[in-house]
Design an enzyme around this catalytic site. Structure first.
Site, PDB file in Angstrom:
ATOM      1  N   GLY A 120       0.829  -1.212   0.000  1.00  0.00           N
ATOM      2  CA  GLY A 120       0.000   0.000   0.000  1.00  0.00           C
ATOM      3  C   GLY A 120       0.859   1.256   0.000  1.00  0.00           C
ATOM      4  CG  ASP A 143       2.232 -10.396   5.356  1.00  0.00           C
ATOM      5  OD1 ASP A 143       2.289 -10.825   6.517  1.00  0.00           O
ATOM      6  OD2 ASP A 143       1.397  -9.549   4.976  1.00  0.00           O
ATOM      7  N   GLY A 186       0.275 -13.439   7.672  1.00  0.00           N
ATOM      8  CA  GLY A 186       0.737 -13.664   6.298  1.00  0.00           C
ATOM      9  C   GLY A 186      -0.222 -13.168   5.236  1.00  0.00           C
TER      10      GLY A 186
HETATM   11  O1  F6P Z   1       0.769  -7.298   6.226  1.00  0.00           O
HETATM   12  C1  F6P Z   1       1.251  -7.497   7.512  1.00  0.00           C
HETATM   13  C2  F6P Z   1       0.202  -7.998   8.429  1.00  0.00           C
HETATM   14  O2  F6P Z   1       0.810  -8.207   9.669  1.00  0.00           O
HETATM   15  C3  F6P Z   1      -0.556  -9.234   7.958  1.00  0.00           C
HETATM   16  O3  F6P Z   1       0.191 -10.420   8.118  1.00  0.00           O
HETATM   17  C4  F6P Z   1      -1.803  -9.159   8.779  1.00  0.00           C
HETATM   18  O4  F6P Z   1      -2.871  -9.770   8.116  1.00  0.00           O
HETATM   19  C5  F6P Z   1      -2.065  -7.668   8.875  1.00  0.00           C
HETATM   20  O5  F6P Z   1      -0.828  -7.040   8.644  1.00  0.00           O
HETATM   21  C6  F6P Z   1      -2.627  -7.234  10.208  1.00  0.00           C
HETATM   22  O6  F6P Z   1      -2.892  -5.878  10.179  1.00  0.00           O
HETATM   23  P1  F6P Z   1      -3.317  -5.007  11.449  1.00  0.00           P
HETATM   24  O7  F6P Z   1      -2.063  -4.488  12.068  1.00  0.00           O
HETATM   25  O8  F6P Z   1      -4.179  -3.949  10.885  1.00  0.00           O
HETATM   26  O9  F6P Z   1      -4.035  -5.918  12.401  1.00  0.00           O
END
Ligand code: F6P
Length: 375
Positions: A120, A143, A186
């Site tokens: 992003g 990831d 992931g």
């Molecule tokens: O992309 C990194 C990550 O840690 C993913 O593995 C996970 O699905 C997501 O971000 C979790 O995001 P948040 O911090 O918004 O819970």
């Protein structure tokens, strides 16, 4: 004489261990090698929009090489090309505020930007490059799902956490003759589950890339029981799904560029397996954000230092709209258009393009050693 005198740096998106190490390497290289000033924007693009920044120096970046998190803070909600805000009725609307950021950069005399982030954040870096901003990206994510990168920083530190967690659930699974499920992060990529499960010695690994059949998992557990191996450890990726089903969504974050948060498959699988196993206990643990925090491991500290320093060198060599990376073991820059695709400006690339190959070397190695993928 280069025209770069002042560099801006930011950390965007979800955090991971190693962000501070990159910020430090960018700062030290810019100051020591090029005599530049360095400004750190707070909370990623939010700080660029709100003009919220600090000056970075050798002194205030000292002793952060090993520290998880980011001294600059993070936000994963600020796509300035499609900026989410609430209107007077409380409804979420979007508008393009990227020109404000470009003007802020001009007003602060910032000649170039180093953007540290995942798909992003890097998509916005690509879009700022399209607007003529001199920008270089540094890919981060636990990831490991970024194309044209052998390993993203944060991934190896997270694997250490997973491997340790597998060790820990193994001993309690053994004591109680239980099945222990470990849910890991992931998103739609299975690298964390695969490498974490392989290094921890899991018995079953479930990945987004290999849809599973629950009956095959039951078979594995029963076969182990028949051999006197009453403990079974399953590592499941949050994005794994059954052959005839879909992923488990934990929540929708309406004002985030990527609204879906996965999570909950571990608990769901535990109840389903218990119902099929006739008395055998199954427990699930979701190690969640522990994978993103804590001390940065040696490998990531070194990788982050190399990439941060390379980013500054690349800017002074005239690169822009590129990402620094080590790809096929060669340090290099790759165009962000190539990494993220040439989608419309403001449209966040969902990433996940560097997936596990179900027929690749790592999956084959796991199968060779008796690990089941539930397929
Ligand atoms: O992309 C990194 C990550 O840690 C993913 O593995 C996970 O699905 C997501 O971000 C979790 O995001 P948040 O911090 O918004 O819970």
């Amino acid at each position: 004489m280069s025209e770069i005198k002042r560099i801006g740096v930011m950390t965007g998106g979800g955090d991971c261990s190693g962000l501070n190490a990159v910020v430090r390497a960018v700062t030290l290289t810019a100051i020591n090698k090029y005599g530049c000033e360095v400004i750190g924007f707070k909370k990623g693009y939010a700080g660029l929009y709100a003009n919220d920044y600090i000056e970075l120096t050798a002194e205030n970046t000292a002793n952060i090489l090993n520290q998880g998190g980011t001294i600059l803070k993070n936000s994963n909600k600020d796509n300035l090309f499609n900026y989410a805000y609430r209107d007077e009725n409380g409804n979420i609307q979007h508008k393009d505020v990227s020109d404000v950021a470009v003007q802020n950069l001009k007003d602060l005399n910032i000649d170039a930007l180093v953007v540290i982030g995942g798909d992003g954040t890097l998509t916005s870096a690509r879009d700022f490059a399209r607007k003529g901003v001199k920008v270089i990206g540094v890919p981060k994510t636990i990831d490991n799902d970024v194309s044209y990168a052998d390993i993203t920083f944060g991934f190896t530190t997270a694997l250490g956490v997973i491997c340790n967690a597998v060790d820990r659930v193994r001993t309690t699974a053994y004591s109680h003759d239980r099945v222990q499920i470990l849910e890991v992060m992931g998103r739609n990529c299975g690298w964390l589950a695969l490498e974490g499960g392989l290094s921890g010695g899991a018995d079953v690994i479930l990945l987004p890339e290999i849809p599973y059949d629950i009956n095959k998992i039951v078979e594995v557990i029963k076969n182990r029981d028949a051999k006197g191996l009453y403990d079974t450890v399953i590592v499941v990726s949050e994005g794994a799904k059954p052959k005839d089903g879909d992923v488990v969504i934990k929540k929708i974050v309406a004002d985030s560029a990527d609204t879906v948060r996965l999570g909950g498959i571990g608990d769901q699988l535990a109840s389903q397996l218990e119902a099929l196993l006739g008395g055998k206990e199954v427990r699930a643990t979701n190690i969640g954000h522990t994978q993103r925090g804590g001390e940065t491991c040696q490998y990531d500290r070194s990788l982050c230092t190399k990439l941060g320093s390379l980013a500054v060198d690349a800017l002074f060599e005239g690169c822009s709209g590129e990402m620094v990376t080590i790809y096929n073991a060669v340090p290099q820059t790759v165009s962000l258009e190539k990494v993220l695709g040439s989608g419309a400006t403001g449209e966040t690339s969902k990433g996940g393009s560097h997936n596990v190959d179900p027929n690749g070397f790592v999956v084959k190695t796991a199968r060779n050693t008796g690990i089941s993928f539930g397929d």
